[in-house]
Design a protein around this motif. Structure first.
Motif, mmCIF file in Angstrom:
data_model
loop_
_atom_site.group_PDB
_atom_site.id
_atom_site.type_symbol
_atom_site.label_atom_id
_atom_site.label_comp_id
_atom_site.label_asym_id
_atom_site.label_seq_id
_atom_site.Cartn_x
_atom_site.Cartn_y
_atom_site.Cartn_z
ATOM 1 N N VAL A 1 132.579 63.162 150.005
ATOM 2 C CA VAL A 1 133.923 63.121 149.429
ATOM 3 C C VAL A 1 134.763 62.118 150.215
ATOM 4 N N GLU A 2 135.351 61.169 149.509
ATOM 5 C CA GLU A 2 136.140 60.101 150.119
ATOM 6 C C GLU A 2 137.496 60.016 149.433
ATOM 7 N N MET A 3 138.586 59.916 150.223
ATOM 8 C CA MET A 3 139.931 59.898 149.666
ATOM 9 C C MET A 3 140.273 58.582 148.956
ATOM 10 N N VAL A 4 139.754 57.448 149.442
ATOM 11 C CA VAL A 4 140.108 56.161 148.850
ATOM 12 C C VAL A 4 139.163 55.828 147.704
ATOM 13 N N GLU A 5 139.353 54.640 147.123
ATOM 14 C CA GLU A 5 138.667 54.330 145.862
ATOM 15 C C GLU A 5 137.201 53.981 145.989
ATOM 16 N N ARG A 6 136.736 53.672 147.221
ATOM 17 C CA ARG A 6 135.320 53.330 147.362
ATOM 18 C C ARG A 6 134.781 53.755 148.717
ATOM 19 N N ILE A 7 133.459 53.946 148.785
ATOM 20 C CA ILE A 7 132.828 54.290 150.053
ATOM 21 C C ILE A 7 132.746 53.049 150.936
ATOM 22 N N LEU A 8 132.476 53.266 152.221
ATOM 23 C CA LEU A 8 132.446 52.165 153.187
ATOM 24 C C LEU A 8 133.628 51.225 152.944
ATOM 25 N N PRO A 9 134.842 51.740 152.988
ATOM 26 C CA PRO A 9 136.015 50.971 152.581
ATOM 27 C C PRO A 9 136.306 49.736 153.429
ATOM 28 N N ALA A 10 135.762 49.669 154.636
ATOM 29 C CA ALA A 10 135.999 48.495 155.476
ATOM 30 C C ALA A 10 135.098 47.318 155.096
ATOM 31 N N GLU A 11 134.087 47.581 154.252
ATOM 32 C CA GLU A 11 133.128 46.540 153.887
ATOM 33 C C GLU A 11 133.595 45.741 152.679
ATOM 34 N N ASP A 12 132.929 44.616 152.439
ATOM 35 C CA ASP A 12 133.181 43.809 151.255
ATOM 36 C C ASP A 12 132.972 44.675 150.001
ATOM 37 N N LYS A 13 133.794 44.456 149.005
ATOM 38 C CA LYS A 13 133.762 45.309 147.814
ATOM 39 C C LYS A 13 132.398 45.298 147.128
ATOM 40 N N GLU A 14 131.754 44.134 147.067
ATOM 41 C CA GLU A 14 130.434 44.061 146.431
ATOM 42 C C GLU A 14 129.406 44.886 147.187
ATOM 43 N N VAL A 15 129.506 44.887 148.510
ATOM 44 C CA VAL A 15 128.591 45.681 149.328
ATOM 45 C C VAL A 15 128.825 47.167 149.079
ATOM 46 N N GLY B 1 133.403 39.040 160.192
ATOM 47 C CA GLY B 1 134.410 38.157 159.616
ATOM 48 C C GLY B 1 135.138 38.745 158.429
ATOM 49 N N LEU B 2 135.750 37.865 157.646
ATOM 50 C CA LEU B 2 136.589 38.279 156.525
ATOM 51 C C LEU B 2 135.765 38.604 155.287
ATOM 52 N N THR B 3 136.205 39.630 154.552
ATOM 53 C CA THR B 3 135.629 39.868 153.230
ATOM 54 C C THR B 3 136.153 38.793 152.278
ATOM 55 N N GLU B 4 135.520 38.646 151.139
ATOM 56 C CA GLU B 4 135.986 37.673 150.148
ATOM 57 C C GLU B 4 137.424 37.977 149.737
ATOM 58 N N GLU B 5 137.694 39.246 149.512
ATOM 59 C CA GLU B 5 139.028 39.668 149.088
ATOM 60 C C GLU B 5 140.077 39.339 150.152
ATOM 61 N N LYS B 6 139.774 39.632 151.424
ATOM 62 C CA LYS B 6 140.714 39.390 152.504
ATOM 63 C C LYS B 6 140.932 37.898 152.723
ATOM 64 N N ALA B 7 139.876 37.125 152.606
ATOM 65 C CA ALA B 7 139.997 35.674 152.773
ATOM 66 C C ALA B 7 140.955 35.091 151.736
ATOM 67 N N LYS B 8 140.852 35.567 150.514
ATOM 68 C CA LYS B 8 141.738 35.090 149.449
ATOM 69 C C LYS B 8 143.175 35.540 149.699
ATOM 70 N N GLU B 9 143.334 36.776 150.184
ATOM 71 C CA GLU B 9 144.674 37.280 150.501
ATOM 72 C C GLU B 9 145.358 36.415 151.550
ATOM 73 N N LEU B 10 144.564 35.886 152.473
ATOM 74 C CA LEU B 10 145.096 35.054 153.555
ATOM 75 C C LEU B 10 145.312 33.606 153.140
ATOM 76 N N GLY B 11 145.042 33.311 151.877
ATOM 77 C CA GLY B 11 145.339 31.986 151.352
ATOM 78 C C GLY B 11 144.190 31.000 151.350
ATOM 79 N N HIS B 12 143.000 31.444 151.695
ATOM 80 C CA HIS B 12 141.851 30.539 151.692
ATOM 81 C C HIS B 12 141.343 30.328 150.260
#
Length: 473
Positions: free
Chosen positions: A209-223, A368-379
């Motif tokens: 049981v996990e409170m947020v929307e996905r398991i392993l929430p610190a990982e890249d969304k695809e993973v 390093g950065l996930t794809e989502e985080k890299a885009k958030e940072l403007g890359h």
């Protein structure tokens, strides 16, 4: 007057503390280390190492059940729970003994007992130590490092307090008195998923049981998405955006009321519950507040050189906050000691370059950065991905599930992150870690020769794929 004087005192003998002590000794400092329980800390005794021993057992057991896929015969497959636990404890004991040897080899004085900062004494704070027999002594040093680690976070909710019997933390989950046929795991970070994977492999009916929307929430969304699909295929039940509202003990079982993301509640019965909802720093009883140390959310606040702002007092590892990783603690210990020693080559820790590993089946690793985080940072990014099923070694091993993903800055070619799921990726990820430390670009990785046949070839192919040059798919 202090009973003993040192150049450096380290409080806590986990992977942060004992590594800091060794480095200090190498640099010529007279060093003492204080530990209240076990040399090696949680990592060697109740964390990183014994859990990996358990997970190795689960891996071997899983392979035995699929022996026919390798042309082998294995009948009446089973396991001895006591034997599984004893192997894990034996390994932990061996490594803790190894730390004792390293302390002796490096002429570090080991003092067993409870430590407390006891006010200024010359250039730095004094440290009082109370041994288990009640005897006290006062130590003095110009520099003191707090490396007291952390413990499992608990839920302040009736019924969910760990009791060591039905409601477990990670520690109890490592030494089960009996095998739980039905297991509830609350939390889907690395600790929760590793235990879910272990118990599921041995035959437990596991619900995560996990409170947020996905398991392993610190990982890249695809993973995370791939991991969930794979775990559910193995029989693990997963509920995200869900919470455990109530737990009632009924004899030898637990009844848990779980509310899903649709708002509907169900009550399920389990033999055991594992709390895996994070950790909090061990800051209590050390006299830190009285010494003027700033504490936020149960963690010590430090600067880039691990100083607390109080003269001569430093903190490293889990007690300073996320990421709660043994290798981060060890590296901080070396940074802290080398800065104290006046080194001109020491650099502050770059959190983005700390690899993270989860030893479930399949393994998960990233840096390093996930794809989502890299885009958030403007890359503007280029992303490459290569599947295990396209790799000859993976096929030969019978390990075709997974992929390796790389994220590059489109303009500079800088490797921003790497994210992996599959067999042995916890061993592969450091290749990307080295590349990031050396500031490698895609061109450097293009021209690196990867041996064949190895899983590491997928690292190369993932880079090639990001730039439209992939070969084997």
């Amino acid at each position: 007057m202090a009973d003993k004087n040192f150049d450096l005192i380290v409080i806590g003998a986990g992977p942060g503390g004992y590594v800091a002590a060794i480095r200090a000794s190498q640099l010529g400092m007279k060093t003492a280390i204080i530990e209240r329980e076990h040399l090696g800390g949680v990592c060697l005794n109740w964390g990183c190492i014994p859990t990996k021993a358990l997970l190795r057992t689960a891996e071997v057991y899983t392979n035995m059940k699929h022996a026919d896929a390798f042309g082998l015969k294995a009948e009446n497959i089973g396991f001895d729970l006591d034997g599984v636990v004893q192997r894990s404890r034996k390994i932990a004991k061996q490594l803790a003994g190894g730390v004792g040897y390293l302390m002796k080899k490096n002429k570090i004085e080991v003092i067993m007992g409870e430590a407390k900062i006891a006010g200024a004494n010359g250039a730095g704070p004094a440290v009082k130590v109370k041994a288990s027999d009640g005897k006290e002594q006062t130590l003095s040093a110009k520099h003191t490092i707090i490396a007291t680690g952390a413990r499992a976070r608990t839920i302040p909710q009736a019924g969910l307090e760990p009791d060591g019997k039905l409601i477990w933390t990670a520690k109890e989950a490592m030494v089960p008195d009996e095998f739980p046929k039905r297991l509830l795991v609350i939390g889907s970070g690395a600790i929760g998923i590793e235990f879910a994977s272990f118990y599921n492999a041995l035959g437990s009916d596991v619900h995560v049981v996990e409170m947020v929307e996905r398991i392993l929430p610190a990982e890249d969304k695809e993973v995370s998405t791939f991991a969930r699909k794979t775990f559910e295929g193995q029989g693990i039940k997963i509920s995200t955006e869900a919470k455990v509202d109530k737990v009632e003990k009924a004899g030898e079982v637990v009844k848990a009321t779980i509310t899903g993301k649709d708002g509907k509640s169900t009550t399920e019965e389990f033999d055991r519950v594992i709390l895996a909802i994070g950790i909090v720093g061990n800051t209590e009883g050390l006299g830190l507040e009285e010494a003027g140390v700033k504490i936020e959310k149960n963690h010590i606040v430090v600067d880039e050189w691990l100083s607390t702002g109080v003269k001569g007092l430093y903190a490293i590892g889990d007690v300073t906050g996320a990421p709660w990783l043994a290798h981060k603690a060890s590296h901080e210990g070396i940074i802290c000691v080398e800065k104290i020693a006046g080194s001109n080559s020491v650099h502050p820790l770059d959190v983005k370059r700390i690899p993270g590993c989860t030893y479930c089946n399949p393994q998960v690793a990233s840096v390093g950065l996930t794809e989502e985080k890299a885009k958030e940072l403007g890359h503007k990014v280029k992303v490459g991905k290569f599947p295990f099923q396209g790799n000859g070694k993976a096929i030969a091993l019978g390990e075709q599930e997974g992929f390796i993903k790389t994220v590059f800055d489109q303009k500079t070619g800088e490797l921003l992150g790497a994210h992996c799921i599959g067999a042995e990726v916890t061993e592969l990820i450091q290749g990307f870690g080295i590349a990031m430390t050396m500031e490698a670009t895609e061109e450097d990785l293009f021209h690196t020769i990867f041996p064949h046949p190895t899983l590491s070839e997928m690292m190369h192919e993932s880079v090639l794929d990001a730039y439209g040059r992939v070969v084997h798919i």
